[in-house]
Design a protein around this motif. Structure first.
Motif, PDB file in Angstrom:
ATOM      1  N   THR A  46       0.848  -1.193   0.000  1.00 15.02           N
ATOM      2  CA  THR A  46       0.000   0.000   0.000  1.00 15.02           C
ATOM      3  C   THR A  46       0.884   1.243   0.000  1.00 15.02           C
ATOM      4  OG1 THR A  46      -1.734  -1.180   1.188  1.00 15.02           O
ATOM      5  CG2 THR A  46      -1.842   1.232   1.210  1.00 15.02           C
ATOM      6  N   ILE A  47       0.602   2.167  -0.934  1.00 19.56           N
ATOM      7  CA  ILE A  47       1.382   3.394  -1.065  1.00 19.56           C
ATOM      8  C   ILE A  47       0.436   4.591  -1.127  1.00 19.56           C
ATOM      9  CG2 ILE A  47       2.976   4.686  -2.550  1.00 19.56           C
ATOM     10  CD1 ILE A  47       4.125   1.988  -3.451  1.00 19.56           C
ATOM     11  N   THR A  48       0.760   5.626  -0.352  1.00 18.59           N
ATOM     12  CA  THR A  48       0.002   6.872  -0.373  1.00 18.59           C
ATOM     13  C   THR A  48       0.772   7.883  -1.209  1.00 18.59           C
ATOM     14  OG1 THR A  48      -0.946   6.428   1.794  1.00 18.59           O
ATOM     15  CG2 THR A  48      -0.958   8.727   1.056  1.00 18.59           C
ATOM     16  N   ASN A  49       0.057   8.548  -2.115  1.00 22.05           N
ATOM     17  CA  ASN A  49       0.640   9.530  -3.023  1.00 22.05           C
ATOM     18  C   ASN A  49       0.009  10.897  -2.769  1.00 22.05           C
ATOM     19  OD1 ASN A  49       1.610  11.049  -5.142  1.00 22.05           O
ATOM     20  ND2 ASN A  49       0.423   9.984  -6.706  1.00 22.05           N
ATOM     21  N   PRO A  50       0.695  11.789  -2.040  1.00 23.02           N
ATOM     22  CA  PRO A  50       0.132  13.116  -1.787  1.00 23.02           C
ATOM     23  C   PRO A  50       0.419  14.111  -2.920  1.00 23.02           C
ATOM     24  CG  PRO A  50       2.200  12.919  -0.635  1.00 23.02           C
ATOM     25  CD  PRO A  50       1.946  11.585  -1.318  1.00 23.02           C
ATOM     26  N   ARG A  76      -2.977  12.414  -4.964  1.00 22.84           N
ATOM     27  CA  ARG A  76      -3.657  12.613  -3.683  1.00 22.84           C
ATOM     28  C   ARG A  76      -4.530  11.423  -3.295  1.00 22.84           C
ATOM     29  NH1 ARG A  76      -5.695  18.703  -4.946  1.00 22.84           N
ATOM     30  NH2 ARG A  76      -3.674  19.500  -5.639  1.00 22.84           N
ATOM     31  N   THR A  78      -4.444   6.855  -2.227  1.00 21.20           N
ATOM     32  CA  THR A  78      -3.736   5.675  -1.753  1.00 21.20           C
ATOM     33  C   THR A  78      -4.150   4.501  -2.618  1.00 21.20           C
ATOM     34  OG1 THR A  78      -3.663   6.514   0.511  1.00 21.20           O
ATOM     35  CG2 THR A  78      -3.408   4.145   0.237  1.00 21.20           C
ATOM     36  N   SER A 116       2.192   2.072   5.655  1.00 18.98           N
ATOM     37  CA  SER A 116       2.630   3.359   6.194  1.00 18.98           C
ATOM     38  C   SER A 116       3.547   4.133   5.246  1.00 18.98           C
ATOM     39  CB  SER A 116       3.357   3.143   7.532  1.00 18.98           C
ATOM     40  OG  SER A 116       4.562   2.433   7.345  1.00 18.98           O
ATOM     41  N   THR A 118       4.477   6.650   2.459  1.00 22.88           N
ATOM     42  CA  THR A 118       3.929   7.814   1.769  1.00 22.88           C
ATOM     43  C   THR A 118       5.026   8.418   0.903  1.00 22.88           C
ATOM     44  OG1 THR A 118       2.383   8.270   3.568  1.00 22.88           O
ATOM     45  CG2 THR A 118       2.880  10.095   2.079  1.00 22.88           C
ATOM     46  N   LYS A 121       6.834  14.712  -0.226  1.00 25.83           N
ATOM     47  CA  LYS A 121       6.358  15.898  -0.953  1.00 25.83           C
ATOM     48  C   LYS A 121       7.410  16.450  -1.911  1.00 25.83           C
ATOM     49  CE  LYS A 121       2.925  18.161  -0.348  1.00 25.83           C
ATOM     50  NZ  LYS A 121       1.815  18.253  -1.259  1.00 25.83           N
TER      51      LYS A 121
END
Length: 143
Positions: A46-50, A76, A78, A116, A118, A121
């Motif tokens: 799982t990867i979060t992309n802000p 923006r 996940t 976890s 991310t 930025k």
């Protein structure tokens, strides 16, 4: 009486032929099992992309440059890949967007598997500085 002896000989020959057939079948089965390709372990990542960009993520390891596709994660958001090839304890993520490299990141399997991880930025800032058009039209809510 001779006929009976011939019958016994034929049965012994048939038994030996059956035993050899079984032995050959076992050897062939084992050989096929050894030759078949090995299937690597799989994990859920799982990867979060802000960032403001769709990121296409492939992975390698610090010691092996061969790439495996992991996932595509929208701006923006996940995303989760349920069947990613396990690259070991340390992964190198290769990020691309719109045909442009967005950099590489090194992380651990545990960060990716527990959800976890991310994208930093600075990836967004680097793409903006390179003039890559964002995939979202509204301004960055985090400034």
């Amino acid at each position: 009486m001779q006929e009976r002896g011939v019958d016994q000989l034929d049965r012994r020959g048939e038994a030996a032929a059956e035993w050899w057939s079984l032995a050959v079948a076992v050897v062939v089965t084992v050989a096929i099992g050894l030759v078949l390709p090995w299937e690597p372990d799989r994990v859920t990542v799982t990867i979060t992309n802000p960032t403001d960009h769709v990121l296409y993520i492939t992975t390698s390891t610090p010691n092996d440059d061969s790439l495996s596709q992991v996932l595509v994660v929208g701006p923006r958001s996940t995303a989760t890949a349920d069947d990613a090839i396990d690259r070991g304890s340390q992964w190198v993520l290769h990020l691309r967007t719109r045909g442009t490299s967005a950099g590489t990141l090194e992380t651990s399997r545990s960060e990716l598997v527990d959800g976890s991880f991310t994208i930093p930025k600075w990836v967004n800032d680097g793409l903006a500085a390179a003039g890559v058009v964002p995939d979202v039209t509204d301004p960055d809510p985090d400034g």
